[in-house]
Enzyme design. Structure first.
Site, mmCIF file in Angstrom:
data_model
loop_
_atom_site.group_PDB
_atom_site.id
_atom_site.type_symbol
_atom_site.label_atom_id
_atom_site.label_comp_id
_atom_site.label_asym_id
_atom_site.label_seq_id
_atom_site.Cartn_x
_atom_site.Cartn_y
_atom_site.Cartn_z
ATOM 1 N N GLU A 138 0.820 -1.221 0.000
ATOM 2 C CA GLU A 138 0.000 0.000 0.000
ATOM 3 C C GLU A 138 0.852 1.270 0.000
ATOM 4 O O GLU A 138 0.409 2.329 -0.431
ATOM 5 C CB GLU A 138 -0.926 0.015 1.223
ATOM 6 C CG GLU A 138 -2.107 -0.930 1.133
ATOM 7 C CD GLU A 138 -3.233 -0.346 0.288
ATOM 8 O OE1 GLU A 138 -3.058 -0.254 -0.950
ATOM 9 O OE2 GLU A 138 -4.275 0.005 0.856
ATOM 10 N N THR A 179 -6.272 13.301 -4.168
ATOM 11 C CA THR A 179 -5.909 12.867 -2.815
ATOM 12 C C THR A 179 -5.455 14.061 -1.980
ATOM 13 O O THR A 179 -5.804 14.172 -0.802
ATOM 14 C CB THR A 179 -4.757 11.829 -2.889
ATOM 15 O OG1 THR A 179 -5.109 10.882 -3.889
ATOM 16 C CG2 THR A 179 -4.532 11.128 -1.580
HETATM 17 P P1 ADP Z 1 -8.938 3.433 -3.524
HETATM 18 O O1 ADP Z 1 -8.646 2.766 -2.196
HETATM 19 O O2 ADP Z 1 -9.457 4.813 -3.422
HETATM 20 O O3 ADP Z 1 -9.756 2.543 -4.420
HETATM 21 P P2 ADP Z 1 -6.365 2.800 -4.301
HETATM 22 O O4 ADP Z 1 -5.913 2.498 -2.917
HETATM 23 O O5 ADP Z 1 -6.765 1.654 -5.125
HETATM 24 O O6 ADP Z 1 -7.574 3.736 -4.250
HETATM 25 O O7 ADP Z 1 -5.185 3.584 -5.017
HETATM 26 C C1 ADP Z 1 -4.983 3.524 -6.373
HETATM 27 C C2 ADP Z 1 -3.519 3.867 -6.691
HETATM 28 O O8 ADP Z 1 -2.669 2.739 -6.515
HETATM 29 C C3 ADP Z 1 -3.367 4.299 -8.144
HETATM 30 O O9 ADP Z 1 -2.466 5.378 -8.185
HETATM 31 C C4 ADP Z 1 -2.745 3.084 -8.825
HETATM 32 O O10 ADP Z 1 -1.941 3.416 -9.929
HETATM 33 C C5 ADP Z 1 -1.893 2.486 -7.716
HETATM 34 N N1 ADP Z 1 -1.705 1.034 -7.896
HETATM 35 C C6 ADP Z 1 -0.537 0.378 -8.012
HETATM 36 N N2 ADP Z 1 -0.737 -0.955 -8.165
HETATM 37 C C7 ADP Z 1 -2.068 -1.150 -8.166
HETATM 38 C C8 ADP Z 1 -2.891 -2.310 -8.293
HETATM 39 N N3 ADP Z 1 -2.387 -3.517 -8.465
HETATM 40 N N4 ADP Z 1 -4.224 -2.131 -8.223
HETATM 41 C C9 ADP Z 1 -4.757 -0.892 -8.053
HETATM 42 N N5 ADP Z 1 -4.031 0.246 -7.936
HETATM 43 C C10 ADP Z 1 -2.686 0.116 -7.982
#
Ligand code: ADP
Length: 313
Positions: free
Chosen positions: A132, A185
């Protein structure tokens, strides 16, 4: 026969459950990604395929591979194989329902299975949280913990991470709307108050205590009364169109309450059963279809077990 490949369901999660900002989350059941992990003869960790979203393929940039690399660092005995990761993405990144957490949690769960389970699901949480870090800058556990453990969880400590598993209210359903708008964000962070009044803090921790008690005693009324956030929601909800109307119409349709999922823009609501959750879905649809904002509404029961194995070969 030796396990060479595993396919798993990596669930979406709700974090920041109202008064439980940054500490309480829960796991969803019918919303999530699938992932396939295979053993490879070279000892690298690589992403070979991502379907459904444009996401980084470089191992050091994708939360899935970063989480596995964090796990390998902690292994006393290194496996004599590497990992190939395939991600089929259904959870939109940036939606507020733990898209990156699903990949991080799913990756370490599946890799642990391929390695013969040297770690418990609890022990996998810090590795998934390291994944994360790539998505949000710090090793947060409030989405990966419910994704790995299922049900409701509370992050008691962050350094080192300590997570408490909470019981879930029987038969509980979530209805979630994801308005497809982008909230930066930085804006959702900057809008948070720098100081909290003692009056609001007292109300907030009373609600966190009573929410936990409601989960333990299966008390729907207390659960509904406790789903209030005096500190974050009044500020962040300004960034989500029709937030107040959505919550009001959901409660009128029978929901127990709701709030902002993660840092938004998704809004979650909880209902006592699937029929009420469907009525809530209709009510929320009626609010949003009057806007010009594209959106998606989901209903899901609470997933009590977290990541699930779909296939082993
Ligand atoms: P939320 O919790 O609001 O759905 P995320 O925690 O999924 O948001 O954050 C998305 C971010 O994480 C994006 O910038 C994305 O490029 C990055 N990221 C990197 N690897 C992944 C992955 N495997 N799946 C989803 N997002 C990813």
């Amino acid at each position: 026969m030796e396990l060479r490949e595993i396919e798993i369901f990596a669930p979406a999660t709700i974090a920041n459950i109202s008064c439980g900002f940054d500490v309480m989350g829960c796991c969803l059941d019918s919303i999530g990604d699938t992932m396939i992990l295979r053993k490879t003869s070279d000892k690298s960790v690589r992403i070979s395929k991502i379907v459904g979203e444009e996401l980084p393929m470089e191992p050091e940039k994708n939360v899935a591979s970063v989480a596995i690399m964090a796990m390998l660092k902690a292994c006393k005995v290194q496996p004599d194989f590497g990992f190939d990761i395939e991600i089929h993405k259904n959870i939109k990144p940036g939606s507020g329902i733990g898209s990156s957490a699903a990949s991080a949690a799913g990756a370490v769960f599946a890799a642990n299975e391929l390695m013969g389970k040297p770690f418990s699901n609890h022990e996998l949480i810090p590795f998934a949280a390291e994944g994360e870090r790539v998505a949000c800058g710090s090793p947060i556990a409030d989405n990966v913990a419910p994704a790995l453990l299922g049900g409701f969880t509370l992050v008691k400590e962050t350094d080192p991470i300590k997570v408490i598993e909470l019981p879930s209210i029987k038969g509980l359903y979530a209805t979630i709307i994801h308005p497809q708008i982008e909230i930066k964000t930085s804006l959702s962070r900057d809008i948070l108050p720098q100081n909290v009044s003692l009056k609001h803090a007292v109300k907030q921790w009373a609600n966190v205590g009573s929410l936990v008690h409601a989960l333990h005693t299966n008390d729907h009324t207390l659960f509904a009364e406790s789903l209030k956030d005096y500190i974050v929601e009044p500020h962040r909800s300004k960034l989500i169109p029709k937030f107040d109307e959505v919550i009001k119409s959901a409660i009128n349709a029978g929901a127990l309450g709701g709030g902002i999922s993660g840092s938004g823009p998704s809004i979650f609501t909880f209902s006592k059963d699937s029929k009420t959750a469907d009525n809530v879905s209709i009510a929320i649809n009626n609010i949003y279809k009057k806007t010009h904002i594209p959106y998606h509404v989901y209903t899901s029961k609470i997933n009590e077990t977290g990541v699930k194995i779909l296939k082993r070969s």
